[in-house]
Scaffold this motif. Structure first.
Motif, PDB file in Angstrom:
ATOM      1  N   TYR A  72       0.864  -1.183   0.000  1.00 37.92           N
ATOM      2  CA  TYR A  72       0.000   0.000   0.000  1.00 37.92           C
ATOM      3  C   TYR A  72       0.899   1.231   0.000  1.00 37.92           C
ATOM      4  CZ  TYR A  72      -3.566   3.383   1.481  1.00 37.92           C
ATOM      5  OH  TYR A  72      -4.416   4.466   1.559  1.00 37.92           O
ATOM      6  N   HIS A  73       0.744   2.070  -1.006  1.00 40.39           N
ATOM      7  CA  HIS A  73       1.561   3.275  -1.139  1.00 40.39           C
ATOM      8  C   HIS A  73       0.687   4.511  -0.949  1.00 40.39           C
ATOM      9  CE1 HIS A  73       4.977   1.024  -2.957  1.00 40.39           C
ATOM     10  NE2 HIS A  73       4.011   0.259  -3.437  1.00 40.39           N
ATOM     11  N   THR A  74       1.257   5.521  -0.304  1.00 36.03           N
ATOM     12  CA  THR A  74       0.547   6.790  -0.175  1.00 36.03           C
ATOM     13  C   THR A  74       1.542   7.942  -0.175  1.00 36.03           C
ATOM     14  OG1 THR A  74      -1.012   8.080   1.155  1.00 36.03           O
ATOM     15  CG2 THR A  74       0.602   6.767   2.353  1.00 36.03           C
ATOM     16  N   ASP A  75       1.113   9.059  -0.705  1.00 42.15           N
ATOM     17  CA  ASP A  75       1.919  10.280  -0.657  1.00 42.15           C
ATOM     18  C   ASP A  75       1.347  11.269   0.346  1.00 42.15           C
ATOM     19  OD1 ASP A  75       3.682   9.425  -2.670  1.00 42.15           O
ATOM     20  OD2 ASP A  75       2.263  10.035  -4.231  1.00 42.15           O
ATOM     21  N   CYS A  76       0.284  10.855   1.015  1.00 40.03           N
ATOM     22  CA  CYS A  76      -0.414  11.765   1.924  1.00 40.03           C
ATOM     23  C   CYS A  76      -0.416  11.183   3.331  1.00 40.03           C
ATOM     24  CB  CYS A  76      -1.841  11.997   1.431  1.00 40.03           C
ATOM     25  SG  CYS A  76      -2.781  13.131   2.465  1.00 40.03           S
ATOM     26  N   ARG A  77       0.340  11.807   4.231  1.00 41.00           N
ATOM     27  CA  ARG A  77       0.374  11.365   5.620  1.00 41.00           C
ATOM     28  C   ARG A  77      -0.110  12.483   6.525  1.00 41.00           C
ATOM     29  NH1 ARG A  77       5.645   9.710   4.217  1.00 41.00           N
ATOM     30  NH2 ARG A  77       5.804   7.470   3.785  1.00 41.00           N
ATOM     31  N   VAL A  78      -0.589  12.103   7.699  1.00 40.08           N
ATOM     32  CA  VAL A  78      -1.019  13.098   8.675  1.00 40.08           C
ATOM     33  C   VAL A  78       0.200  13.863   9.187  1.00 40.08           C
ATOM     34  CG1 VAL A  78      -3.070  11.844   9.393  1.00 40.08           C
ATOM     35  CG2 VAL A  78      -0.868  11.344  10.485  1.00 40.08           C
ATOM     36  N   ALA A  79      -0.049  15.063   9.710  1.00 42.12           N
ATOM     37  CA  ALA A  79       1.019  15.897  10.263  1.00 42.12           C
ATOM     38  C   ALA A  79       0.504  16.572  11.523  1.00 42.12           C
ATOM     39  CB  ALA A  79       1.467  16.940   9.238  1.00 42.12           C
ATOM     40  N   PRO A  80       1.374  16.855  12.472  1.00 41.83           N
ATOM     41  CA  PRO A  80       0.925  17.481  13.723  1.00 41.83           C
ATOM     42  C   PRO A  80       0.625  18.965  13.534  1.00 41.83           C
ATOM     43  CG  PRO A  80       3.301  17.249  13.736  1.00 41.83           C
ATOM     44  CD  PRO A  80       2.822  16.589  12.474  1.00 41.83           C
ATOM     45  N   ALA A  81      -0.302  19.450  14.336  1.00 43.93           N
ATOM     46  CA  ALA A  81      -0.641  20.874  14.270  1.00 43.93           C
ATOM     47  C   ALA A  81       0.461  21.725  14.876  1.00 43.93           C
ATOM     48  CB  ALA A  81      -1.963  21.117  14.999  1.00 43.93           C
ATOM     49  N   VAL A  82       1.150  21.169  15.887  1.00 45.32           N
ATOM     50  CA  VAL A  82       2.210  21.910  16.571  1.00 45.32           C
ATOM     51  C   VAL A  82       3.513  21.127  16.460  1.00 45.32           C
ATOM     52  CG1 VAL A  82       2.995  22.888  18.755  1.00 45.32           C
ATOM     53  CG2 VAL A  82       0.549  22.889  18.192  1.00 45.32           C
ATOM     54  N   LYS A  83       4.558  21.787  15.979  1.00 48.67           N
ATOM     55  CA  LYS A  83       5.862  21.147  15.841  1.00 48.67           C
ATOM     56  C   LYS A  83       6.605  21.162  17.179  1.00 48.67           C
ATOM     57  CE  LYS A  83       5.514  20.459  11.365  1.00 48.67           C
ATOM     58  NZ  LYS A  83       5.480  19.102  10.777  1.00 48.67           N
ATOM     59  N   THR A  84       7.456  20.160  17.377  1.00 48.85           N
ATOM     60  CA  THR A  84       8.238  20.048  18.606  1.00 48.85           C
ATOM     61  C   THR A  84       9.624  19.521  18.260  1.00 48.85           C
ATOM     62  OG1 THR A  84       6.236  19.500  19.844  1.00 48.85           O
ATOM     63  CG2 THR A  84       8.335  19.036  20.918  1.00 48.85           C
ATOM     64  N   ALA A  85      10.657  20.230  18.660  1.00 52.66           N
ATOM     65  CA  ALA A  85      12.020  19.821  18.318  1.00 52.66           C
ATOM     66  C   ALA A  85      12.427  18.547  19.038  1.00 52.66           C
ATOM     67  CB  ALA A  85      12.999  20.942  18.645  1.00 52.66           C
ATOM     68  N   LYS A  86      11.997  18.401  20.288  1.00 53.00           N
ATOM     69  CA  LYS A  86      12.372  17.231  21.085  1.00 53.00           C
ATOM     70  C   LYS A  86      11.120  16.678  21.761  1.00 53.00           C
ATOM     71  CE  LYS A  86      16.055  15.835  24.320  1.00 53.00           C
ATOM     72  NZ  LYS A  86      16.942  15.205  23.325  1.00 53.00           N
ATOM     73  N   PRO A  87      10.365  15.855  21.050  1.00 55.90           N
ATOM     74  CA  PRO A  87       9.109  15.350  21.615  1.00 55.90           C
ATOM     75  C   PRO A  87       9.339  14.521  22.875  1.00 55.90           C
ATOM     76  CG  PRO A  87       9.675  14.176  19.601  1.00 55.90           C
ATOM     77  CD  PRO A  87      10.620  15.326  19.695  1.00 55.90           C
ATOM     78  N   ARG A  88       8.394  14.634  23.796  1.00 60.72           N
ATOM     79  CA  ARG A  88       8.440  13.852  25.036  1.00 60.72           C
ATOM     80  C   ARG A  88       7.690  12.542  24.817  1.00 60.72           C
ATOM     81  NH1 ARG A  88       9.498  16.787  29.820  1.00 60.72           N
ATOM     82  NH2 ARG A  88       8.187  15.325  30.973  1.00 60.72           N
ATOM     83  N   VAL A  89       8.320  11.453  25.224  1.00 60.74           N
ATOM     84  CA  VAL A  89       7.739  10.124  25.044  1.00 60.74           C
ATOM     85  C   VAL A  89       7.460   9.528  26.420  1.00 60.74           C
ATOM     86  CG1 VAL A  89       8.030   7.835  24.041  1.00 60.74           C
ATOM     87  CG2 VAL A  89       9.045   9.827  22.911  1.00 60.74           C
ATOM     88  N   LEU A  90       6.205   9.299  26.706  1.00 63.81           N
ATOM     89  CA  LEU A  90       5.791   8.744  27.991  1.00 63.81           C
ATOM     90  C   LEU A  90       5.772   7.218  27.895  1.00 63.81           C
ATOM     91  CD1 LEU A  90       4.752   9.138  30.864  1.00 63.81           C
ATOM     92  CD2 LEU A  90       2.456   9.483  29.914  1.00 63.81           C
ATOM     93  N   ILE A  91       6.560   6.561  28.762  1.00 62.06           N
ATOM     94  CA  ILE A  91       6.703   5.104  28.741  1.00 62.06           C
ATOM     95  C   ILE A  91       6.181   4.544  30.061  1.00 62.06           C
ATOM     96  CG2 ILE A  91       8.316   3.173  28.498  1.00 62.06           C
ATOM     97  CD1 ILE A  91      10.215   5.087  27.036  1.00 62.06           C
ATOM     98  N   PRO A  92       4.944   4.055  30.088  1.00 66.09           N
ATOM     99  CA  PRO A  92       4.408   3.499  31.332  1.00 66.09           C
ATOM    100  C   PRO A  92       4.983   2.112  31.614  1.00 66.09           C
ATOM    101  CG  PRO A  92       2.795   3.267  29.582  1.00 66.09           C
ATOM    102  CD  PRO A  92       3.953   4.019  28.992  1.00 66.09           C
ATOM    103  N   VAL A  93       5.239   1.850  32.889  1.00 61.26           N
ATOM    104  CA  VAL A  93       5.772   0.555  33.313  1.00 61.26           C
ATOM    105  C   VAL A  93       4.739  -0.107  34.216  1.00 61.26           C
ATOM    106  CG1 VAL A  93       7.616  -0.637  34.547  1.00 61.26           C
ATOM    107  CG2 VAL A  93       8.136   1.388  33.166  1.00 61.26           C
TER     108      VAL A  93
END
Length: 736
Positions: free
Chosen positions: A458-479
């Motif tokens: 499956y090929h696409t040229d159209c992907r979603v994009a965020p409304a707000v850009k972030t240089a260093k996104p925070r990733v929440l990792i639950p344990v």
């Protein structure tokens, strides 16, 4: 903070705590119990696994309890160190144990026995029968045959530090002779690795415990050398298990002889045993275990020095290098050490590209196992007799050389056969015997269900994009309880340029759950990505894994936070293995939101093979719709470690067809030619349509079984391929 530490095992409190200090006052009433009704004696001596006893300073107790609680660990003060040099235990207000440490240290009354050691003689081995007859018998021997169906039940890649997989080559069939693992570091990277190998032949030990112990040391060390280590900083540890000796001096003579043999090996090779464990209870009625001294050798090396034993290329010459042997049948130590240096030099120079030290099955076993990993053959020349091919030769080495060797014993071929003169043995026939021996007990070659699945693109040229850009996104990792991949995941996230936040969910008390929920909801507001790592949530509960995780995410506050992250802030979510199971149960894949799932929803269930699967699989990118896969192309093949017992994706054909049409089938298990398959050797769980990973409708939620976070340099050297899905890097770029 921890002054001393001991694990609970046989002997329970008496041993685990009793060994920590000379003076102890133990309150048995404070010891946590799984079951009520235990009396003081039972509390004192009952075995209790998965617990640790630690000593901390009095002023550090509260701080230690706080740290334990933050890691969702139950910690309870149960004893006090005293200066009275006595072991005291109280139960229900009464002293039930009060023993002098001096008495305990005496090991009780002295006992004496006159040991009668049998002469240390090892008969010269003779081989009867011909080449083909012996080869077919050898590969079906219980001591030589495949143990893959057993080994794959254990997670071989946890910690993202595995340098050599248990089985190597493109077919993952050649067993590694040593465990090789990177030294564990939490946040940085290293090319330092540790090696461990064992040695033991029960038939030799039964005939001569002295020879058995000496050769166990030789075999264990030789396996380190064959794996690329230098003969430097090598240490040993012994596991000893002998029949109950009673008052029989001749029975005592067996461990005595074994210890003498091991001692001689240590002195002659200049290496020492730094630990060990023994048992003298290997007798049941009239059955005795054979004299057992297993030698484990350990050392360190660099990952670029490690070599694996599977043959690499047709046309290469194969050498057999041997030490000199003394009249007693044991290798001459000086000759052996010299050979260690020579072999290490050949490996280091790159002239030797694979190496195997013969064990119980001699040269024949070595050559066969070196062949099967990459499906290559071998042509013996006329230099070796049948006795030499099938006889014992501990301390020797089989080396695959890149240049022509005049003293070679044969040549690697591209024919799937092992030949000697006019005798031709089918490698496939030998392999069937080798693998079928234990197939009925430890399955590894079952037939999966269904027809050959469609290979999806499956090929696409159209992907979603965020409304707000972030240089260093925070990733929440639950344990959650049972999660075991949070550190691997956090390191992969940080390497990609994101900021990981590991958060331990506390479920020790109702208040702990409440506070965890409140804090997690707050962190969710501050994060751009939620990553649910793998593990065994709740020990893999009955009727499927991940139920505690899903219950947590269904909390109204958390559910609202997830909805806000995905629907209004264009955030990302991912779950791997146990995390994928949770996403499925929540409905986040394939529906993109938390829903009440029903019988019409997809599920992940038990592998058709009926056991845990841990190995490397090949996956193919089936869709480029997801932001997580933006740095890969449809059709790219990526190797990935898997480790799960419940990874079989099931859904109705109609639902799967709709997922295909919408580009939500992200990755599929594929064979050596890159086609989706139901073959158990490539599709480890029998997933419908060979599905390994799926996404939400817009691709921002991604779930997969393979541990793509277990990546790094110098890993999986005996199963070559591209391991970097670049999914974490793609997730970071999505926000930039």
């Amino acid at each position: 903070m921890i002054k001393r530490c001991n694990d609970f095992g046989a002997g329970g409190v008496s041993v685990a705590i009793g060994e920590l200090a000379d003076g102890l006052d133990i309150n048995l009433d404070a010891v946590p119990k799984k079951y009520d009704g235990l009396d003081g004696t039972e509390l004192a001596i009952s075995e209790s696994q998965e617990r640790m006893a630690v000593v901390v300073a009095k002023d550090d107790v509260d701080a230690f309890l706080g740290l334990a609680n933050s890691e969702n660990l139950s910690a309870t003060p149960v004893a006090v160190v005293t200066d009275k040099n006595r072991l005291v235990m109280t139960w229900r207000g009464k002293k039930i144990v009060d023993i002098s440490r001096d008495f305990l240290n005496s090991n009780g009354a002295s006992k004496h026995i006159t040991v009668k050691a049998a002469p240390a003689v090892l008969k010269k081995q003779s081989v009867s029968g011909g080449f083909g007859e012996n080869f077919r018998s050898l590969v079906g021997d219980l001591n030589i045959c495949s143990k893959r169906g057993l080994a794959e039940r254990f997670d071989s890649t946890i910690g993202a530090g595995t340098v050599l997989m248990p089985f190597g080559g493109k077919y993952q069939l050649t067993p590694a002779q040593a465990m090789v693992q990177k030294i564990s570091v939490e946040k940085k990277h290293t090319d330092d690795c540790s090696l461990m190998a064992f040695g033991y032949n029960p038939f030799i030990a039964e005939e001569s415990p002295y020879h058995g112990a000496y050769l166990a040391v030789v075999e264990s060390v030789s396996k380190l050398i064959a794996s690329g280590a230098d003969f430097r900083d090598v240490y040993l540890t012994f596991q000893e298990y002998f029949e109950h000796p009673g008052k029989d001096g001749s029975r005592w003579g067996k461990p005595f002889s074994a210890l003498l043999g091991a001692y001689r090996a240590q002195m002659e090779l200049g290496i020492g045993a730094i630990g060990g464990k023994d048992s003298m209870s290997g007798t049941f009625e009239n059955l005795d275990v054979p004299p057992t001294l297993v030698s484990f050798a350990v050392t360190t090396s660099k990952t670029n020095r490690i070599v694996s034993p599977e043959f690499k290329k047709a046309g290469h010459s194969v050498m057999w290098l041997k030490p000199e042997y003394n009249s007693d049948g044991l290798p001459d130590a000086a000759s052996l050490i010299e050979l260690f240096e020579k072999v290490a030099g050949l490996i280091k120079s790159g002239k030797a590209v694979s190496c195997y030290t013969p064990g119980m099955g001699g040269v024949a076993e070595a050559v066969f196992k070196m062949c099967i990993g990459n499906g290559l053959g071998f042509d013996f020349n006329d230099k070796l007799t049948v006795d030499e091919i099938f006889g014992l030769s501990y301390g020797s080495f089989i080396l695959e050389m890149t240049d022509v060797q005049p003293d070679a014993i044969g040549t690697v071929t591209d024919r799937r056969e092992i030949t000697r003169g006019s005798e031709v043995l089918s490698l496939d026939a030998l392999l069937n015997t080798y693998e079928d021996k234990l197939e009925s007990v430890f399955h590894c070659n079952i037939k999966n269900h269904g027809d050959a699945p469609e290979t999806v693109s499956y090929h696409t040229d159209c992907r979603v994009a965020p409304a707000v850009k972030t240089a260093k996104p925070r990733v929440l990792i639950p344990v959650f309880p049972g999660t075991n991949c949070e550190y691997d995941s956090a390191k992969a996230v940080a390497d990609a340029g994101a900021q990981p936040e590991i958060f331990v969910i506390n479920n020790l008390t109702a208040d702990g759950i409440s506070r965890s929920t409140e804090r997690f909801a707050k962190l969710l507001e501050e994060s751009q990505i939620v990553f649910i790592p793998g593990g065994f949530s709740g020990g893999d509960e009955p009727d499927g894994s991940g139920k505690f995780i899903t219950a947590f995410f269904r909390n109204p506050e958390i559910k609202e936070g997830v909805s806000e992250l995905l629907d209004r802030r264009d955030g990302l979510m991912c779950g791997i293995c146990n995390g994928f199971q949770a996403l499925i149960k929540l409905g986040l894949v394939p529906y993109g939101k938390i829903i009440d799932v029903d019988a019409d929803c997809p599920t992940l269930t038990y592998n058709t093979i009926g056991r845990h699967q841990s190995r490397i699989v090949r996956t193919r990118i089936a869709s480029d719709k997801s932001p997580w896969l933006a740095l890969k192309k449809v059709g790219d093949i990526v190797n990935v470690p898997i480790s799960h017992g419940e990874g079989r994706f099931l859904a109705s054909n109609g639902l799967i067809r709709s997922l295909i049409a919408n580009g939500q089938i992200a990755t599929q298990y594929v064979d050596a030619d890159g086609y989706a398959t139901n073959d158990i050797h490539y599709n480890p769980n029998d997933s419908a349509f060979a599905i390994e990973g799926i996404t939400s409708p817009d691709g921002r939620v991604f779930g997969k079984m393979g541990h793509s976070e277990r990546v790094g340099s110098g890993l999986y050297k005996n199963v070559t391929g591209d391991y970097d899905l670049r999914m974490f890097e793609a997730a970071v770029r999505y926000f930039r």
